[in-house]
Write a protein that holds these residues in place. Sequence first.
Motif, PDB file in Angstrom:
ATOM      1  N   VAL A  18      18.301  39.708 -10.733  1.00  0.00           N
ATOM      2  CA  VAL A  18      17.287  39.369 -11.737  1.00  0.00           C
ATOM      3  C   VAL A  18      16.651  40.634 -12.313  1.00  0.00           C
ATOM      4  O   VAL A  18      16.371  40.714 -13.517  1.00  0.00           O
ATOM      5  N   LEU A  19      16.448  41.652 -11.487  1.00  0.00           N
ATOM      6  CA  LEU A  19      15.855  42.901 -11.969  1.00  0.00           C
ATOM      7  C   LEU A  19      16.771  43.655 -12.915  1.00  0.00           C
ATOM      8  O   LEU A  19      16.325  44.561 -13.625  1.00  0.00           O
ATOM      9  N   GLN A  20      18.049  43.287 -12.943  1.00  0.00           N
ATOM     10  CA  GLN A  20      18.996  43.935 -13.850  1.00  0.00           C
ATOM     11  C   GLN A  20      19.565  42.960 -14.886  1.00  0.00           C
ATOM     12  O   GLN A  20      20.563  43.256 -15.530  1.00  0.00           O
ATOM     13  N   ASP A  21      18.913  41.828 -15.047  1.00  0.00           N
ATOM     14  CA  ASP A  21      19.376  40.810 -15.995  1.00  0.00           C
ATOM     15  C   ASP A  21      19.045  41.255 -17.431  1.00  0.00           C
ATOM     16  O   ASP A  21      17.870  41.372 -17.786  1.00  0.00           O
ATOM     17  N   PRO A  22      20.060  41.493 -18.271  1.00  0.00           N
ATOM     18  CA  PRO A  22      19.789  41.966 -19.640  1.00  0.00           C
ATOM     19  C   PRO A  22      19.059  40.941 -20.502  1.00  0.00           C
ATOM     20  O   PRO A  22      18.461  41.313 -21.509  1.00  0.00           O
ATOM     21  N   GLU A  23      19.111  39.663 -20.109  1.00  0.00           N
ATOM     22  CA  GLU A  23      18.357  38.647 -20.856  1.00  0.00           C
ATOM     23  C   GLU A  23      16.851  38.848 -20.674  1.00  0.00           C
ATOM     24  O   GLU A  23      16.056  38.506 -21.542  1.00  0.00           O
ATOM     25  N   ILE A  24      16.474  39.392 -19.529  1.00  0.00           N
ATOM     26  CA  ILE A  24      15.059  39.623 -19.226  1.00  0.00           C
ATOM     27  C   ILE A  24      14.667  41.060 -19.536  1.00  0.00           C
ATOM     28  O   ILE A  24      13.577  41.329 -20.054  1.00  0.00           O
ATOM     29  N   TRP A  25      15.577  41.983 -19.211  1.00  0.00           N
ATOM     30  CA  TRP A  25      15.315  43.414 -19.357  1.00  0.00           C
ATOM     31  C   TRP A  25      16.381  44.026 -20.262  1.00  0.00           C
ATOM     32  O   TRP A  25      17.436  44.431 -19.771  1.00  0.00           O
ATOM     33  N   PRO A  26      16.176  44.079 -21.567  1.00  0.00           N
ATOM     34  CA  PRO A  26      17.172  44.695 -22.460  1.00  0.00           C
ATOM     35  C   PRO A  26      17.506  46.123 -22.009  1.00  0.00           C
ATOM     36  O   PRO A  26      16.622  46.859 -21.571  1.00  0.00           O
ATOM     37  N   SER A  39       3.943  47.694 -19.623  1.00  0.00           N
ATOM     38  CA  SER A  39       2.658  47.756 -20.323  1.00  0.00           C
ATOM     39  C   SER A  39       2.109  46.335 -20.451  1.00  0.00           C
ATOM     40  O   SER A  39       2.865  45.354 -20.397  1.00  0.00           O
ATOM     41  N   PRO A  40       0.796  46.181 -20.603  1.00  0.00           N
ATOM     42  CA  PRO A  40       0.227  44.832 -20.714  1.00  0.00           C
ATOM     43  C   PRO A  40       0.872  44.002 -21.813  1.00  0.00           C
ATOM     44  O   PRO A  40       1.150  42.811 -21.620  1.00  0.00           O
ATOM     45  N   ASP A  41       1.139  44.599 -22.980  1.00  0.00           N
ATOM     46  CA  ASP A  41       1.730  43.842 -24.086  1.00  0.00           C
ATOM     47  C   ASP A  41       3.154  43.400 -23.766  1.00  0.00           C
ATOM     48  O   ASP A  41       3.556  42.270 -24.086  1.00  0.00           O
ATOM     49  N   ALA A  42       3.936  44.293 -23.140  1.00  0.00           N
ATOM     50  CA  ALA A  42       5.333  43.963 -22.838  1.00  0.00           C
ATOM     51  C   ALA A  42       5.439  42.948 -21.710  1.00  0.00           C
ATOM     52  O   ALA A  42       6.434  42.218 -21.613  1.00  0.00           O
ATOM     53  N   SER A  43       4.432  42.883 -20.851  1.00  0.00           N
ATOM     54  CA  SER A  43       4.505  42.027 -19.666  1.00  0.00           C
ATOM     55  C   SER A  43       3.929  40.627 -19.878  1.00  0.00           C
ATOM     56  O   SER A  43       4.243  39.714 -19.103  1.00  0.00           O
ATOM     57  N   LYS A  44       3.101  40.454 -20.890  1.00  0.00           N
ATOM     58  CA  LYS A  44       2.306  39.229 -20.985  1.00  0.00           C
ATOM     59  C   LYS A  44       3.136  37.959 -21.129  1.00  0.00           C
ATOM     60  O   LYS A  44       2.736  36.890 -20.651  1.00  0.00           O
ATOM     61  N   ASP A  45       4.302  38.034 -21.782  1.00  0.00           N
ATOM     62  CA  ASP A  45       5.115  36.834 -21.981  1.00  0.00           C
ATOM     63  C   ASP A  45       6.286  36.736 -21.008  1.00  0.00           C
ATOM     64  O   ASP A  45       7.115  35.841 -21.122  1.00  0.00           O
ATOM     65  N   HIS A 103       8.227  35.952 -17.536  1.00  0.00           N
ATOM     66  CA  HIS A 103       8.094  34.986 -16.448  1.00  0.00           C
ATOM     67  C   HIS A 103       7.537  35.701 -15.214  1.00  0.00           C
ATOM     68  O   HIS A 103       8.016  36.775 -14.841  1.00  0.00           O
ATOM     69  N   PRO A 104       6.528  35.127 -14.560  1.00  0.00           N
ATOM     70  CA  PRO A 104       5.910  35.820 -13.412  1.00  0.00           C
ATOM     71  C   PRO A 104       6.865  36.085 -12.256  1.00  0.00           C
ATOM     72  O   PRO A 104       6.607  36.972 -11.437  1.00  0.00           O
ATOM     73  N   LEU A 122      20.557  32.506  -5.481  1.00  0.00           N
ATOM     74  CA  LEU A 122      19.757  32.130  -6.651  1.00  0.00           C
ATOM     75  C   LEU A 122      19.394  33.389  -7.427  1.00  0.00           C
ATOM     76  O   LEU A 122      18.951  34.377  -6.846  1.00  0.00           O
ATOM     77  N   ALA A 123      19.574  33.324  -8.740  1.00  0.00           N
ATOM     78  CA  ALA A 123      19.344  34.525  -9.555  1.00  0.00           C
ATOM     79  C   ALA A 123      18.720  34.175 -10.894  1.00  0.00           C
ATOM     80  O   ALA A 123      19.271  34.463 -11.958  1.00  0.00           O
ATOM     81  N   SER A 124      17.556  33.544 -10.864  1.00  0.00           N
ATOM     82  CA  SER A 124      16.786  33.326 -12.092  1.00  0.00           C
ATOM     83  C   SER A 124      15.323  33.152 -11.709  1.00  0.00           C
ATOM     84  O   SER A 124      15.021  32.636 -10.615  1.00  0.00           O
ATOM     85  N   PRO A 125      14.397  33.568 -12.555  1.00  0.00           N
ATOM     86  CA  PRO A 125      12.975  33.400 -12.242  1.00  0.00           C
ATOM     87  C   PRO A 125      12.600  31.948 -11.972  1.00  0.00           C
ATOM     88  O   PRO A 125      11.772  31.665 -11.099  1.00  0.00           O
TER      89      PRO A 125
END
Length: 482
Positions: free
Chosen positions: A387-395, A406-412, A414-415, A91-94
Motif C-alpha cells: 500500500v505504501l508503494q501503490d501508485p494509485e495512492i502515491w504517484p 503536507s497538510p494540503d496533500a494529506s487531507k483527502d 484515506h486514513p 490484504l493490500a488496500s486502505p
Amino acid sequence: MLDFVIFAFTAIVGLIIILVFLLPGPGKEESENKESANNNGIPGARKTDEKLGNLGDIAEAGSLHQYLLNLHDKYGPLASFWWNEKLVVSLASPELFKQTSRLFDRPVDLFKMFEPLIGEQSIQYANEEEGKWRRQNYDVSYSHDAVNEMIQTFNKMAETLVNDWRSYPAGDHIPIHQQLVDIAIKTIIHTSFGDFFKNEEEVQLLRQNYNTVWSDMEDRLGGSHPEEGSERMERFTKARQWIHDLVERVVAHREKSTDSFSKFVFIDNLRNLMEVSDPRLSCDAVSFMIGGFHTSGNMLTWGLYFLATHDDVQQKSYEEVESVIGHTGQVTQDGISQLKYLKQVIDETLRTAVVAPWAARYAHEDIELNGYTIPKESSMIHALGVVLQDPEIWPDPEEFDPDRFSPDASKDRHPYAFQPFGFAGKRKCPGYRFSTVEGIVVLAKILQQFKLGFPEGQLVEPVYGLVTSPKEELWITATPRE
C-alpha cells in the motif's frame, strides 16, 4: 451395423475436435479458476510444493514484501498464497485495512522463526485477554508523557554521535548504518532499561550478537534453516544465549539499583507486573530491547540516506532546524511540534524505504472481504509496504518527496493509506511515538551541525526482511557547518 458404428465413432471424434477448437483451452482463465479452487475460492497462487506451499517462491522473489508486490499486482488487493500447508490471505488496500482494523490476535505461525530469539512466552505470541492485558500495561512506558521525558536522552545520544563525527577528517566516508544502530541501541537501553549500560563494549557485543541472530532468522524466512549440530547452529545458539543472559543481568542490576527513575521506565514496569522468575519478563524484555533499536536504527539510516541524496530536502530541513533550535540549541518538547517538515521527512522515509513491510492478524470467525469468505483462523497479512508503494495512492511512489505529507496533500488521503507502524486491534507498534521523536531529534542535531553528502558511485540495495535494511554498509560524508 458396422457402417453405423463407424459413423457414430466419426461423429464423436468430430464433436471432440469441434469442442477443442471452439471452447476455451487450458489458458489463463482456466488456470486462474484452478488456482481459486485450490485456495478455497479466493484468488491467489497455487502451491508450488505440497509441504512448503509458496515459501520457495518467496525466497525466489527475494523477500515476502517483494513476493506480495507481485502477488497483488496479479490478483488485486485481496490475494492468497500458501505458508507451508496453511492458506494465507494478504490484504493490500486502505479499505481492507479499515475492515480488519479491530482484529487483535496475531497468527503465531508467521512469526515462528523469531521464537528462538524472543522466546515462546514473548508478547509477540500473546493473544486474546493475556495479550491485551500485557499491551495495556506496557503502553504506559511509551506514552506521550513518557516519550517527552526521554527527549533529553535523545539529545544526549545524538550529541555523542555528532561529537564522534567531528573527529573524521573532512570528506571522509562515515559508515552510518553501523553507527545509527549503535545510537538506537544506546537510546533504548538508557531510556527503558536503566543505568546498566555504562560500558561501551557491552553495546558493541549486543550489536554483534544481535546481528548474528537476526541475520540467521531472516535467512530462515527465506527457507534456509540451520542443521542441528552445525557450525551455523552453534554460532546462532551462542549469540542468542548471550542476549538472554544480558537481559537477566539487566534485571538483576535493577533489583539492586538505587537510581531514581521515572515510573515510565519499561524494565521497572515489567518488574512491577511480574515476578523476576516469570519467563514472560525475560521474553518481553528481549522483545522490547530488540524492537526498540531494530526499527529505529534502520529508519534513521534511510532518513540520512535520503537527506544526503536530496539537497533540496536537506536544505529545507536545515533551515527549519535553524529557525527552531538555532545552531547550538537542544530539541525540546515544543521544538518537536514545530519541526513539521522534518516530521514529513520521517514519514516519507518510512513510506519510501518501506521500513516495516507487513503485519498480520486472524479472526475467530469467518469474515467477508471483497465478496470472499475468509475462513476463521486464517492468517491475514496486512501488506503495509504494498500500500505504501501503490501508485494509485502515491504517484511516482519511488520518488522521495516529503511534501506528500503536507497538510494540503494529506487531507483527502484515506486514513489507512499510511500505516507504517501497523494499526489493527490496538496492537500498533507500542514504540511508534518513541521512534518518531527519536528520529526527529537525531536528524535535527545532525543537520544542525553538518551538511551531508553522498559518495559518488555508491550502490545502495535494500533487503526487505521484517524490517528493511541496506544490504551493505551505507556511507555518507558530513561537512561541519560554520
